[in-house]
Scaffold this motif. Structure first.
Motif, PDB file in Angstrom:
ATOM      1  N   GLN A 335     -57.193 100.405   4.514  1.00  0.00           N
ATOM      2  CA  GLN A 335     -58.654 100.388   4.635  1.00  0.00           C
ATOM      3  C   GLN A 335     -59.358 100.717   3.326  1.00  0.00           C
ATOM      4  OE1 GLN A 335     -58.391  98.649   7.647  1.00  0.00           O
ATOM      5  NE2 GLN A 335     -60.460  99.486   7.789  1.00  0.00           N
ATOM      6  N   THR A 336     -58.662 101.386   2.419  1.00  0.00           N
ATOM      7  CA  THR A 336     -59.279 101.790   1.150  1.00  0.00           C
ATOM      8  C   THR A 336     -58.774 100.991  -0.049  1.00  0.00           C
ATOM      9  OG1 THR A 336     -57.587 103.499   0.786  1.00  0.00           O
ATOM     10  CG2 THR A 336     -59.592 104.156   1.980  1.00  0.00           C
ATOM     11  N   GLY A 337     -57.613 100.355   0.081  1.00  0.00           N
ATOM     12  CA  GLY A 337     -57.025  99.654  -1.050  1.00  0.00           C
ATOM     13  C   GLY A 337     -56.380 100.580  -2.057  1.00  0.00           C
ATOM     14  N   ALA A 338     -56.116 101.821  -1.680  1.00  0.00           N
ATOM     15  CA  ALA A 338     -55.511 102.789  -2.588  1.00  0.00           C
ATOM     16  C   ALA A 338     -54.044 102.453  -2.855  1.00  0.00           C
ATOM     17  CB  ALA A 338     -55.627 104.192  -2.004  1.00  0.00           C
ATOM     18  N   ASP A 339     -53.525 102.963  -3.967  1.00  0.00           N
ATOM     19  CA  ASP A 339     -52.108 102.771  -4.291  1.00  0.00           C
ATOM     20  C   ASP A 339     -51.218 103.555  -3.329  1.00  0.00           C
ATOM     21  OD1 ASP A 339     -52.774 101.279  -6.648  1.00  0.00           O
ATOM     22  OD2 ASP A 339     -53.122 103.178  -7.709  1.00  0.00           O
ATOM     23  N   ILE A 340     -51.679 104.752  -2.969  1.00  0.00           N
ATOM     24  CA  ILE A 340     -50.875 105.714  -2.205  1.00  0.00           C
ATOM     25  C   ILE A 340     -51.774 106.341  -1.142  1.00  0.00           C
ATOM     26  CG2 ILE A 340     -49.627 107.937  -2.347  1.00  0.00           C
ATOM     27  CD1 ILE A 340     -49.162 107.240  -5.357  1.00  0.00           C
ATOM     28  N   ALA A 341     -51.184 106.740  -0.027  1.00  0.00           N
ATOM     29  CA  ALA A 341     -51.913 107.541   0.960  1.00  0.00           C
ATOM     30  C   ALA A 341     -51.045 108.722   1.374  1.00  0.00           C
ATOM     31  CB  ALA A 341     -52.288 106.719   2.184  1.00  0.00           C
ATOM     32  N   LEU A 342     -51.681 109.881   1.522  1.00  0.00           N
ATOM     33  CA  LEU A 342     -51.013 111.100   1.989  1.00  0.00           C
ATOM     34  C   LEU A 342     -51.795 111.657   3.172  1.00  0.00           C
ATOM     35  CD1 LEU A 342     -50.393 113.029  -1.376  1.00  0.00           C
ATOM     36  CD2 LEU A 342     -48.786 111.566  -0.170  1.00  0.00           C
ATOM     37  N   PHE A 403     -46.728 119.476   5.464  1.00  0.00           N
ATOM     38  CA  PHE A 403     -45.756 118.394   5.308  1.00  0.00           C
ATOM     39  C   PHE A 403     -46.488 117.056   5.344  1.00  0.00           C
ATOM     40  CE2 PHE A 403     -42.632 115.260   6.552  1.00  0.00           C
ATOM     41  CZ  PHE A 403     -41.519 115.620   5.807  1.00  0.00           C
ATOM     42  N   ALA A 404     -46.181 116.169   4.386  1.00  0.00           N
ATOM     43  CA  ALA A 404     -46.957 114.940   4.222  1.00  0.00           C
ATOM     44  C   ALA A 404     -46.288 113.732   4.865  1.00  0.00           C
ATOM     45  CB  ALA A 404     -47.188 114.661   2.745  1.00  0.00           C
ATOM     46  N   GLN A 405     -47.080 112.946   5.568  1.00  0.00           N
ATOM     47  CA  GLN A 405     -46.720 111.588   5.941  1.00  0.00           C
ATOM     48  C   GLN A 405     -47.325 110.679   4.868  1.00  0.00           C
ATOM     49  OE1 GLN A 405     -44.719 110.921   8.605  1.00  0.00           O
ATOM     50  NE2 GLN A 405     -44.591 113.132   9.002  1.00  0.00           N
ATOM     51  N   VAL A 406     -46.582 109.653   4.435  1.00  0.00           N
ATOM     52  CA  VAL A 406     -46.976 108.929   3.225  1.00  0.00           C
ATOM     53  C   VAL A 406     -46.965 107.426   3.430  1.00  0.00           C
ATOM     54  CG1 VAL A 406     -46.070 110.781   1.781  1.00  0.00           C
ATOM     55  CG2 VAL A 406     -44.614 108.818   2.313  1.00  0.00           C
ATOM     56  N   SER A 407     -47.688 106.744   2.547  1.00  0.00           N
ATOM     57  CA  SER A 407     -47.686 105.284   2.478  1.00  0.00           C
ATOM     58  C   SER A 407     -47.806 104.887   1.018  1.00  0.00           C
ATOM     59  CB  SER A 407     -48.853 104.701   3.276  1.00  0.00           C
ATOM     60  OG  SER A 407     -48.883 103.285   3.186  1.00  0.00           O
ATOM     61  N   GLY A 408     -47.086 103.836   0.637  1.00  0.00           N
ATOM     62  CA  GLY A 408     -47.149 103.351  -0.734  1.00  0.00           C
ATOM     63  C   GLY A 408     -46.149 103.986  -1.664  1.00  0.00           C
ATOM     64  N   LEU A 409     -45.436 104.982  -1.168  1.00  0.00           N
ATOM     65  CA  LEU A 409     -44.404 105.610  -1.992  1.00  0.00           C
ATOM     66  C   LEU A 409     -43.255 106.095  -1.121  1.00  0.00           C
ATOM     67  CD1 LEU A 409     -44.535 108.935  -1.580  1.00  0.00           C
ATOM     68  CD2 LEU A 409     -46.392 108.768  -3.188  1.00  0.00           C
ATOM     69  N   THR A 410     -42.140 106.375  -1.768  1.00  0.00           N
ATOM     70  CA  THR A 410     -40.989 106.999  -1.115  1.00  0.00           C
ATOM     71  C   THR A 410     -40.514 108.150  -1.993  1.00  0.00           C
ATOM     72  OG1 THR A 410     -39.377 105.541  -2.214  1.00  0.00           O
ATOM     73  CG2 THR A 410     -40.274 104.797  -0.091  1.00  0.00           C
ATOM     74  N   PHE A 411     -39.863 109.129  -1.371  1.00  0.00           N
ATOM     75  CA  PHE A 411     -39.323 110.236  -2.152  1.00  0.00           C
ATOM     76  C   PHE A 411     -38.205 110.924  -1.380  1.00  0.00           C
ATOM     77  CE2 PHE A 411     -42.500 112.270   0.509  1.00  0.00           C
ATOM     78  CZ  PHE A 411     -42.000 113.545   0.785  1.00  0.00           C
ATOM     79  N   ALA A 412     -37.445 111.735  -2.086  1.00  0.00           N
ATOM     80  CA  ALA A 412     -36.391 112.553  -1.489  1.00  0.00           C
ATOM     81  C   ALA A 412     -36.690 114.010  -1.790  1.00  0.00           C
ATOM     82  CB  ALA A 412     -35.029 112.165  -2.045  1.00  0.00           C
TER      83      ALA A 412
END
Length: 499
Positions: A335-342, A403-412
């Protein structure tokens, strides 16, 4: 504390030479963490709570009905009226005293002040002040009430971590435990016969308050659990959630005289009430039915279908990648066109699952996202994105809402590592995170302001300000309506090392 010891010694020294003058019973009914106006599975809700409060007062005029925090938010209805429904419902059977919980500030301090003025009962907290340390107009302190000829000191104390988990503005919160104990000891100096702590704080602080033996009774909210205890000095009740299980405490008090001095000796009797067995209060139920009818008309509208199962259970959204978390974060980014969402897991609240093929309604989304938070886009360097992710997993072992739910990125991350050094393998799309590159990040206004410990998100260029952004819930509803069918999956966005 010395004066408190003398009183205890006098009680223990009650002997055969004392003449029994009177026996009285004082009932304390505490409740906290009451969010939803309706019952759930035939238990809890304001109609049953008010019925119990009326019955207790009718059975014993020497009853104190006390609220220990959290009702204005979060709930489905509070997303529309900022908690006014809870004020209207509790005004039917008013409390003797109410302590603000951290959720009383979810819509900001001004909203709490408005709701406080609309209440037909007093609010109080000895450890909340204005930024300059001055008293807040309308917010009381220690309340000394005469009940059955005894002076009962009510010590109202709020959670000192409220600024980290809610939108408290520039209000100042003094230490919960230290402030409470000092006030209890002062109450004894001021002639209190009984000292009752009405507190909104977690069980760690509860244990510290109990160990102080500065209180006769402690009624505590915040933990959403039910518990009672008595160590021979202090009686304790953790007051459940949504009024589902209630525990009136009857203090059986002997008042006698020895050597010209009044001596007070008491014992607690805990009574357990399962509100599934309580007939709802008719007056309150009429208001509840009216509220429910209004919500049903607005919120029953279907907005789309989920082709996969969704999971918003508390332990999942606060500890691992979640399909509901992915849906919400994806919606914010789309909805925002952002690179990442947290999205902080603590902001996802329905605590339930949805079967594949389920029809999603506005009610479902607002139940998941009841806080009224706004989606905001900020531009920050990758180094701050890393800092935000480190904060997200810094208390994962505690089930913290950060604790974050995320979009646009992955991490360990490695939960066994030292907090602040847990995150690795961050990828934005298919490219490793660049510490110096600027990224647009969609978040809610609560964590952007540092809520849940997200100080790392601050200082960036705001692309979408809160006053022009949409509610997170609206973004998610619009996204589902646009897609028609959604199919979020757990796909490895968040990996826990060592598993």
């Amino acid at each position: 504390m010395f004066a408190r010891f003398l009183l205890s010694a006098a009680v223990l020294g009650l002997g055969t030479g004392a003449a029994l003058a009177e026996q009285v019973t004082i009932t304390l009914l505490g409740v906290g963490d009451v969010y939803n106006f309706e019952e759930e599975d035939g238990r809890g809700g304001f109609a049953r709570l008010n019925a119990v409060a009326r019955a207790e007062r009718a059975a014993n005029p020497n009853t104190l009905y006390l609220f220990d925090g959290d009702m204005l938010s979060p709930s489905l209805m509070s997303g529309f009226d900022k908690g006014q429904n809870t004020i209207d419902l509790t005004n039917i059977v008013p409390f003797d005293l109410a302590v603000p919980g951290n959720h009383e500030f979810d819509f900001g301090p001004e909203n709490f002040f408005e709701k406080m003025k609309a209440s037909k009962y007093p609010w109080a907290a000895i450890n909340i002040t204005n930024a300059d340390g001055s008293a807040i107009e309308g917010l009381g302190g220690v309340m000394m009430k005469e009940v059955a000829g005894l002076k009962v000191a009510l010590i109202p104390v709020a959670q000192d971590t409220s600024p980290q988990v809610s939108s408290t503005g520039d209000l100042k919160f003094l230490p919960t435990v230290k402030t409470a104990i000092a006030a209890a000891e002062q109450a004894i100096e001021d002639g209190a016969d009984l000292v009752v702590g009405v507190v909104q704080t977690d069980m760690v602080n509860d244990r510290a308050l109990l160990a102080s033996h500065a209180f006769d009774v402690i009624l505590s909210g915040d933990d959403h659990s039910y518990a009672t205890a008595y160590d021979g000095v202090t009686a304790y009740v953790e007051t459940s959630v949504d009024g589902q299980f209630l525990n009136p405490v009857d203090l059986k008090i002997d008042i006698s005289e020895k050597d010209g001095k009044r001596v007070i000796k008491w014992t607690p009797e805990f009574r357990f009430i399962d509100t599934a067995d309580v007939q709802p209060d008719p007056e309150t139920q009429a208001m509840v039915d009216k509220l429910a009818a209004g919500l049903d008309e607005t919120l029953g509208v279907e907005i789309g279908t989920t082709e996969t199962a969704l999971d918003s259970r508390r332990n999942v959204v606060r500890g691992e990648e979640s399909t509901m978390g992915n849906l919400i974060a994806d919606a914010m980014r789309a909805q925002t066109g952002a690179d990442i969402a947290l999205m902080n897991g603590g902001g996802i609240r329905a605590d339930r699952t949805y079967d594949a093929g389920a029809k999603l309604t506005r009610r479902d989304i607002l139940s998941e996202l009841p806080f009224g938070n706004v989606t905001v886009v900020t531009e920050i360097p990758g180094s701050q994105v890393l800092g935000a992710l480190e904060n997200a997993v810094s208390q994962v072992e505690k089930g913290a809402g950060r604790f974050a739910q995320v979009s646009g990125l992955t991490f360990a991350y490695d939960a066994a590592a030292e907090p602040g050094k847990r995150v690795s393998e961050i990828m934005v799309g298919d490219v490793p995170l660049d510490a110096d590159k600027l990224y647009t990040v969609a978040v809610n206004d609560y964590i952007l302001g540092g809520g849940d410990g997200y100080a790392a998100l601050g200082g960036g260029r705001i692309v979408t300000e809160g006053v022009t952004g949409a509610l997170v819930a609206n973004d998610v509803m619009a996204y589902i309506e646009k897609m028609g069918n959604v199919a979020p999956k757990v796909e490895g966005r968040i990996r826990k090392l060592g598993q």
